[in-house]
Scaffold this motif. Structure first.
Motif, PDB file in Angstrom:
ATOM      1  N   ILE A 114       0.829  -1.210   0.000  1.00 53.29           N
ATOM      2  CA  ILE A 114       0.000   0.000   0.000  1.00 53.29           C
ATOM      3  C   ILE A 114       0.864   1.261   0.000  1.00 53.29           C
ATOM      4  CG2 ILE A 114      -1.741   1.304   1.275  1.00 53.29           C
ATOM      5  CD1 ILE A 114      -2.756  -1.263  -0.071  1.00 53.29           C
TER       6      ILE A 114
ATOM      7  N   THR B 264       2.508   1.724  -3.497  1.00 55.71           N
ATOM      8  CA  THR B 264       1.453   2.082  -4.454  1.00 55.71           C
ATOM      9  C   THR B 264       1.010   3.526  -4.248  1.00 55.71           C
ATOM     10  OG1 THR B 264       0.645  -0.205  -4.515  1.00 55.71           O
ATOM     11  CG2 THR B 264      -0.860   1.501  -5.280  1.00 55.71           C
ATOM     12  N   ASN B 265       0.823   3.916  -2.994  1.00 58.89           N
ATOM     13  CA  ASN B 265       0.396   5.283  -2.676  1.00 58.89           C
ATOM     14  C   ASN B 265       1.450   6.303  -3.093  1.00 58.89           C
ATOM     15  OD1 ASN B 265      -1.198   7.394  -1.299  1.00 58.89           O
ATOM     16  ND2 ASN B 265       0.486   7.360   0.173  1.00 58.89           N
TER      17      ASN B 265
ATOM     18  N   SER C  65       1.639   6.449  -7.055  1.00 61.41           N
ATOM     19  CA  SER C  65       0.422   6.993  -7.677  1.00 61.41           C
ATOM     20  C   SER C  65       0.280   8.488  -7.429  1.00 61.41           C
ATOM     21  CB  SER C  65      -0.815   6.253  -7.161  1.00 61.41           C
ATOM     22  OG  SER C  65      -0.985   6.458  -5.771  1.00 61.41           O
ATOM     23  N   ASN C  66       0.803   8.969  -6.291  1.00 66.82           N
ATOM     24  CA  ASN C  66       0.713  10.399  -5.965  1.00 66.82           C
ATOM     25  C   ASN C  66       1.978  11.164  -6.302  1.00 66.82           C
ATOM     26  OD1 ASN C  66      -1.965  10.981  -4.450  1.00 66.82           O
ATOM     27  ND2 ASN C  66      -1.249   9.069  -3.538  1.00 66.82           N
TER      28      ASN C  66
ATOM     29  N   GLY D  83       0.990   1.400  -8.861  1.00 63.87           N
ATOM     30  CA  GLY D  83       1.202   2.835  -8.664  1.00 63.87           C
ATOM     31  C   GLY D  83       1.274   3.590  -9.974  1.00 63.87           C
TER      32      GLY D  83
ATOM     33  N   LYS E 276      -7.169   8.130  -5.444  1.00 63.94           N
ATOM     34  CA  LYS E 276      -5.872   8.378  -4.814  1.00 63.94           C
ATOM     35  C   LYS E 276      -6.039   8.733  -3.336  1.00 63.94           C
ATOM     36  CE  LYS E 276      -3.570   9.969  -9.045  1.00 63.94           C
ATOM     37  NZ  LYS E 276      -2.871  11.087  -9.708  1.00 63.94           N
ATOM     38  N   THR E 277      -7.101   9.485  -3.034  1.00 62.64           N
ATOM     39  CA  THR E 277      -7.370   9.836  -1.636  1.00 62.64           C
ATOM     40  C   THR E 277      -7.680   8.592  -0.814  1.00 62.64           C
ATOM     41  OG1 THR E 277      -8.249  11.989  -2.299  1.00 62.64           O
ATOM     42  CG2 THR E 277      -8.848  11.194  -0.100  1.00 62.64           C
TER      43      THR E 277
ATOM     44  N   ILE F 121      -6.600   5.558  -1.402  1.00 60.90           N
ATOM     45  CA  ILE F 121      -5.342   4.827  -1.206  1.00 60.90           C
ATOM     46  C   ILE F 121      -4.502   5.497  -0.121  1.00 60.90           C
ATOM     47  CG2 ILE F 121      -3.181   4.114  -2.304  1.00 60.90           C
ATOM     48  CD1 ILE F 121      -4.724   3.951  -4.942  1.00 60.90           C
ATOM     49  N   SER F 122      -4.475   6.840  -0.123  1.00 58.80           N
ATOM     50  CA  SER F 122      -3.732   7.587   0.898  1.00 58.80           C
ATOM     51  C   SER F 122      -4.298   7.330   2.293  1.00 58.80           C
ATOM     52  CB  SER F 122      -3.763   9.087   0.591  1.00 58.80           C
ATOM     53  OG  SER F 122      -3.100   9.376  -0.615  1.00 58.80           O
TER      54      SER F 122
ATOM     55  N   SER G 278      -3.248   3.951   3.374  1.00 61.61           N
ATOM     56  CA  SER G 278      -1.838   3.988   3.759  1.00 61.61           C
ATOM     57  C   SER G 278      -1.665   4.555   5.169  1.00 61.61           C
ATOM     58  CB  SER G 278      -1.053   4.833   2.752  1.00 61.61           C
ATOM     59  OG  SER G 278       0.293   4.966   3.133  1.00 61.61           O
TER      60      SER G 278
END
Length: 404
Positions: free
Chosen positions: A59, A62-63, A66-67, A155, A166-167, A169-170, A173
């Motif tokens: 996680i 990936t986070n 992706s960000n 990601g 994305k939020t 996933i964040s 995390s």
């Protein structure tokens, strides 16, 4: 009770861990039979770390990817270079020390059921197949090469996802990071159980026969940790390296020493990187990757035990073969499993360089398991603390260049 817990948590984690070590030693020496149940705390702590680490890495990476903002540079090339330099120099230290202080082994047996890799090609083949592992299988078996591969791919694909995705996933995390903090807060209790179990079960008598070998091995590892790594850090940062070196040894090395698993120490290292204010885009990848390939302690173990076997058998080692061993021990160490005793099964591979039979080589592995109480603990402490040290070194060097 709540006030007591709050005051306990206000004490620095390192001090709490030291208290746990002292309590574990006292219980093991004085009343081991009456409090045998204490060892379960150690097993639970290591189990919790191993349980949370794979999903945390998946996680978090990936986070981070992706960000990641396009155009923002990371330090991965520098960190990979530091990992390679550190592991190779550790192999050099092991070989040179073995020439200066040759050790003969009292060979043993009892490792007939173990199957070492047949050659360096097999080690590399195993690493490649880990990359294409099934993601569920990779999570179940803590295959961090496979986990990293899937996390990076996810990601990259999710970089074009909606902001709401994305939020989410964040937020996930952040939630897993909070769980990791809870687990790490249990470190004093867990390490108390690990110390108690190690002393009550193994004692230290079995190590006396191999005192000279242990002195050589641990001496090499301390030399790498306190001399070689600081020199590397100084060259990159042009500043006093010891505050950072000692902090990584204290806050990462101590827990790694007792868990004896680079993989289990990943959550601890990620937390330390955050405390050091390092770039999350970088350390979220470099730390789990380092737990797999940054193996300076393993390079020392492979080179020292291999040359000890050669010395025991009266085999003359020329300078060119020694240089090959330096490189081979570093490459082999990068393929060592990030679990307790993972480097020992690569010793037969290095022994084959000198024509030492597999039967003899496996007896050397048996010696390694006997002294593993200290050898593997110190090896893991060096490996794991170096992951944070080199990640921080690259970050400091980058900021230094930007400041010019």
């Amino acid at each position: 009770m709540r006030n007591i817990i709050l005051k306990w948590n206000q004490i620095s984690l390192v001090l709490r861990i030291l208290i746990g070590i002292v309590v574990g030693v006292v219980l093991a020496v004085t009343i081991p039979d009456s409090v045998a149940w204490v060892s379960i705390f150690g097993s639970l702590f290591v189990g919790a770390l191993k349980a949370v680490a794979p999903i945390l890495v998946l996680i978090l990476v990936t986070n981070a990817i992706s960000n990641h903002k396009s155009g923002k540079k990371t330090n991965m090339k520098s960190i990979l270079g530091l990992y390679a330099i550190g592991t190779l120099l550790a192999g050099v230290v092991g070989v040179v020390a073995s020439f200066l202080f040759p050790v003969s082994l009292t060979l043993t047996s009892g490792v007939e059921d173990l199957a070492p890799p047949g050659g360096i090609a097999e080690v590399l083949k195993t690493l490649l197949f880990k990359i294409v592992d099934n993601p569920v299988n990779a999570l179940m078996n803590a295959n961090y090469i496979g986990i990293l591969t899937w996390a990076i791919l996810l990601g990259l694909v999710l970089k074009k996802a909606a902001d709401t995705t994305k939020t989410a996933i964040s937020n996930l995390s952040d939630a897993i990071t909070q769980i990791v903090k809870w687990v790490i807060d249990l470190a004093p209790l867990g390490i108390m159980g690990l110390v108690f179990d190690a002393i009550a079960t193994n004692g230290l008598d079995s190590l006396l026969e191999y005192g000279q070998l242990l002195t050589l091995l641990l001496g090499c590892m301390f030399f790498v940790a306190l001399v070689v790594n600081p020199i590397i850090t100084f060259i990159y940062t042009r500043s006093n390296p010891y505050p950072l070196v000692l902090r990584t040894l204290r806050e990462s090395g101590i827990t790694a020493f007792f868990t004896r698993s680079s993989a289990a120490n990943i959550p601890v290292n990620l937390t330390l990187c955050k405390k050091l204010g390092l770039d999350e885009d970088t350390y979220s990848v470099s730390i789990p990757l380092g737990a797999t390939i940054n193996m300076a302690g393993a390079a020392v173990t492979i080179s020292v035990l291999t040359l000890s076997a050669a010395h025991t058998l009266g085999i003359e080692v020329d300078i060119w073969t020694a240089i090959i061993l330096m490189v081979l021990s570093a490459v082999s160490a990068a393929g060592a499993s990030g679990v307790a005793g993972g480097s020992l099964l690569l010793i037969p591979l290095a022994c084959s360089l000198f024509g030492i039979s597999n039967d003899i080589a496996m007896q050397v592995v048996g010696v390694g398991f006997i002294i593993g109480v200290l050898q593997d603990s110190c090896e893991t402490a060096l490996n794991s603390s170096s992951d944070v040290l080199f990640t921080a070194t690259a970050d400091i060097a980058k900021k230094r260049k930007e400041a010019k």
